[in-house]
Design a protein around this motif. Sequence first.
Motif, PDB file in Angstrom:
ATOM      1  N   LEU A   1       0.545  -1.058   0.064  1.00 30.88           N
ATOM      2  CA  LEU A   1       0.318  -0.135   0.044  1.00 30.88           C
ATOM      3  C   LEU A   1       0.546   1.504  -0.109  1.00 30.88           C
ATOM      4  O   LEU A   1       0.152   2.641  -0.391  1.00 30.88           O
ATOM      5  N   LEU A   2       2.578   1.155   0.202  1.00 29.55           N
ATOM      6  CA  LEU A   2       3.059   2.355   0.164  1.00 29.55           C
ATOM      7  C   LEU A   2       2.778   2.411  -0.612  1.00 29.55           C
ATOM      8  O   LEU A   2       2.593   4.537  -1.073  1.00 29.55           O
TER       9      LEU A   2
ATOM     10  N   ILE B   1      22.602  -1.278   2.570  1.00 30.53           N
ATOM     11  CA  ILE B   1      20.870  -0.997   2.206  1.00 30.53           C
ATOM     12  C   ILE B   1      20.376  -2.239   0.758  1.00 30.53           C
ATOM     13  O   ILE B   1      19.909  -2.464   1.277  1.00 30.53           O
ATOM     14  N   GLY B   2      21.710  -2.609  -0.339  1.00 28.34           N
ATOM     15  CA  GLY B   2      21.153  -3.090  -0.899  1.00 28.34           C
ATOM     16  C   GLY B   2      21.193  -4.486  -0.693  1.00 28.34           C
ATOM     17  O   GLY B   2      19.842  -5.541  -0.703  1.00 28.34           O
ATOM     18  N   LEU B   3      22.088  -5.612   0.406  1.00 29.76           N
ATOM     19  CA  LEU B   3      21.305  -6.299   1.067  1.00 29.76           C
ATOM     20  C   LEU B   3      20.183  -6.098   1.563  1.00 29.76           C
ATOM     21  O   LEU B   3      19.774  -7.622   1.714  1.00 29.76           O
ATOM     22  N   LEU B   4      20.441  -5.729   2.345  1.00 26.14           N
ATOM     23  CA  LEU B   4      18.972  -4.970   3.111  1.00 26.14           C
ATOM     24  C   LEU B   4      18.248  -5.697   2.264  1.00 26.14           C
ATOM     25  O   LEU B   4      17.029  -6.342   2.926  1.00 26.14           O
ATOM     26  N   ALA B   5      17.910  -4.293   1.694  1.00 35.51           N
ATOM     27  CA  ALA B   5      16.559  -3.910   1.245  1.00 35.51           C
ATOM     28  C   ALA B   5      16.240  -4.953   0.189  1.00 35.51           C
ATOM     29  O   ALA B   5      15.013  -5.410  -0.046  1.00 35.51           O
TER      30      ALA B   5
ATOM     31  N   ALA C   1       4.511   0.230  -7.516  1.00 37.01           N
ATOM     32  CA  ALA C   1       6.099   0.822  -7.086  1.00 37.01           C
ATOM     33  C   ALA C   1       5.900   1.394  -8.251  1.00 37.01           C
ATOM     34  O   ALA C   1       7.204   2.480  -8.418  1.00 37.01           O
ATOM     35  N   ILE C   2       6.249  -0.039  -8.873  1.00 36.05           N
ATOM     36  CA  ILE C   2       7.641   0.568 -10.177  1.00 36.05           C
ATOM     37  C   ILE C   2       6.521   0.620 -10.920  1.00 36.05           C
ATOM     38  O   ILE C   2       7.049   1.170 -12.033  1.00 36.05           O
TER      39      ILE C   2
ATOM     40  N   LEU D   1      12.011  -0.644   0.133  1.00 36.70           N
ATOM     41  CA  LEU D   1      11.018  -2.266   0.564  1.00 36.70           C
ATOM     42  C   LEU D   1      10.350  -1.963  -1.203  1.00 36.70           C
ATOM     43  O   LEU D   1      10.332  -3.756  -1.321  1.00 36.70           O
ATOM     44  N   PRO D   2      10.033  -0.967  -0.976  1.00 36.32           N
ATOM     45  CA  PRO D   2       8.227  -1.276  -2.266  1.00 36.32           C
ATOM     46  C   PRO D   2       8.822  -1.432  -3.829  1.00 36.32           C
ATOM     47  O   PRO D   2       8.388  -2.876  -4.643  1.00 36.32           O
TER      48      PRO D   2
END
Lengths: 389, 560
Positions: B34-35, B359-363, B393-394, B426-427
Amino acid sequence: MTSLLFKCLVSIFAVFFLATTVNANDVIKPIAAVDENSSQWQQTLKTARGQSVYFYAWGGSKAVNDYIRWATREIAQQYRIRLIHVKVTDPSEPVSRLKAENGRTSAIDLMWVNGENFAYLKQQGFLLGNLWTTIPNTAFLAVDKLPITVDFGEPMDGFEVPWGIGQFNLIAEEAVYPQPQLSAKSLLDIAKKNPNTVTYPRPPEFHGTTFLKQLLVDLTEADPRLYQLASQQAKEQLLPALWQYLDQLHPLLWQQGQAFPSSAAEQFLLYQQQNLSMAVSFNPNQWLKEKSAKQISKSSVRRYFTDGAITNSHNLAIPKSAPSPDAAKIVINFMLSEKAQQEKFTGVWGDPSVITALFDEKATMPAHPELHSSWHVLIEETWQQRYGG
Amino acid sequence: MAATIRRIVQIVPLARIRQIALASGWLLVSLISLLPILGIVVGLWPSEQITFADVERLLAYQGLSVSVFMTLFSAIFSTLISLYIAFMVYSQYHLSRRLQSFEKYLAPLLSLPHLAIALGLVFLFSDGGLFFVDSGLPRKGLSTLIIAIVIKEVPFFLLIFSAIGRQLPIKYWLLQGKALGYQDYRCWWFLVFPPLLKQSRLALLAATAYTLSVVDMSLLVGPNIPELFAVSVYRWQSSFAAGDQVLAFWSNALLLILLAVSVFILYAHEKLASIGCKALATKGSRFHIGKINPVFKAWLPMLGLLIAMMVVVFTLWSFGLNWHSSWHSDNFAFTQLSTRLWQDEWLFFALPLQNSLLIGLLAGLLGVAFALLALELQRQKGKYWPDYYWLLAIILPQLSMVLGWQIMHIWSQGGYHSGWIVLSHLPFTFAYAYLVLKGPFQSVEPDYELLAASFGYSPWQRWWQVRFRLLLPAIFMAFAIAFSVSIAQYIPTLMMGAGRVTTITTEAVAIGTGSQQDLIALYVLLQSILPFMAFFVAALLARRFRGSVAGNSMGGGSIG
């Protein structure tokens, strides 16, 4: 794209500016700024110690980035303040953020701004005022020699402080542009002789619009009405000359005028690749710096229009809701110091100084005032109508 | 008796826990999905008076109709062309056992950012390009833009096909087709293409949405008389001159309509293509598309060569080579090259690179986990939601959507740290992971789980040890894509992080707006390193685990 919000103060500015450039012996009106040794400034220095300043500034130029890196080191040593350059791609990014924050504590302490963005921020009341009276080094600004009190028709009124000077010029191949000055007619001749090598960034890109303004000034012999709010009559009498000229010029341009560079940076790359015979710049010394860095050919020279280079300033401002306004003021004060202005001019960047002590006529070109902002809008809109679709 | 009671006591909380887990799973998944809607509503909420009279102003904008048409055309055309090329390439590679594990060759092709491809293309081949090959490619034009996008999208589709293909009994189908007397290429078109197309629908949507709203590439190589629509939208949105914000609102609305139209066109294309394939198959009519098939075997090597050339050029630039370092003269020597720039910048790019990585790893991990969660929840419910919902999101215009997040983030006064940046990525990582995983997830053969259940595996064990294991190759690909998507994010990183957290992309994009080609080249290379490693490692790992292929004896995937 410059806004209609601008008020008609350019005429006053133009008169003031022309007068002062013609007669440099005019009485200098000193700026009443706070003294370096005053207790007020000492207090500012004290509170700012240890603070961080997030500086939103365009990050596309290595020269500017390197200069800010230098300033960061100096400021850290002298004042124990951490300057952090937030590299943005477009000067509108901080404006959009301030609008979203709408008065809440900002993420921005200091920003690099001018033109319509400044006009918008000032009008919305997002900027901290009284900068000129509370920052000591503003007293040394060369207001009598440079057009640095008004920003595209919007008086600065202490909401921003000039940092450097922009002067519109061409970086060009000497063999193709033998004359030191350029007129609309000589440019057309060059384009005829060297088709496909001349172009300008697509308006409303700022350099592109300024290029058109220079042509308009030349074609109308600097008609005084260009510095006033554009009346219907003035519009009908002055603009057609420009469109007739462009009708002739466009088929001779790079890609026959069917495509334009999107930015001055892109045009510069095309010039580097020797696809073009000229690039456009607002930095009067860029050609020298690029030449010494072997980025452009040795035969590159600087050219400007016969009526003088359209001149404006680029400035620093502090948001009203900045978390560390005191530290930001110290950064501005440092940026206006002789040391910083000297380094800015002689170092990698080559941006001319705005303070009296370092003002050097050789560093700048003969200046021409900005047109009234209403012309800016008119040129862009009509250009889009005639050539943009 | 006591034992029974104990069991009941155990069962009740277990059921409860399951319920709670399900509910919170749905909650998490709906929050993430929903974000985008929340963002676009808040971001587009007009701050000024909006009137319909302004629509007229927008419509009167010179060249608008051509601009809108060109934009829509380039988006649909480049996506479909990439799809067909990728399909032909895939069919060629699938036939040859030796070349089956082509995924690892995709890594370098996938890791150069879009803009770098465009930059490389014009500097290699346009007038005055480095190799003086006048290919007739305009420096700025629709054809150049489309070619640059196709170069970038074909490997992306190949990766998607490879993830999907591992779960489909393609060899079995081909064998059946052959038994019925069809040639290989006809089997591909009649039997493999329709299901592959259906399962890659999400990837098509993503590619089209990307092309519709891409600004940086359009500025560099797109036509600008008139300019592409996304560029106009961006200009209005970033202008604070009177009236421009209102135009930005309406042009965003028009952009949303364009997105809806392209979703419709893609669905229609899918329908028509499967009807067409069916009709051709039943009619047994001849068509000769297969005759040119071998050409596509050369596609990947050619593309590899092209990318290698680009990397070489960028590397030389970053070492100081340019048009004025006597390249043209005879006394050019490689000693003129220097590592000065690398040394200068090293201090400044190490930290952004590290931030990007973390950030990339986590996301990426979270994105994949949420995508699996969303798929599993839908599977349990027995009903899958429409694809475009998960891909919002895309699909939605990024600038307005992220502006909405920024406004909400400012309301929350939560400070600026990398947690927010991970959340804002994340989205996107979720949507890309979802689009890679959906096809493979749905085509996991349920027999395996049934078999595991008959051996007494609990639902959790069945999921973890059977389904998850079978999905591993697709999960690696999904992670690699999600990771590189996170690396590439500029707008969310800057707008949520407020410059507190710099990544290699925030640096590279800012540098890219300038004209310092050595620095631009250096950052392009740096920006490609992390995705390259992710794709390469993912491809190697994916080879070790093969997916679930029904008709197992027929479907010899590549076994590492």
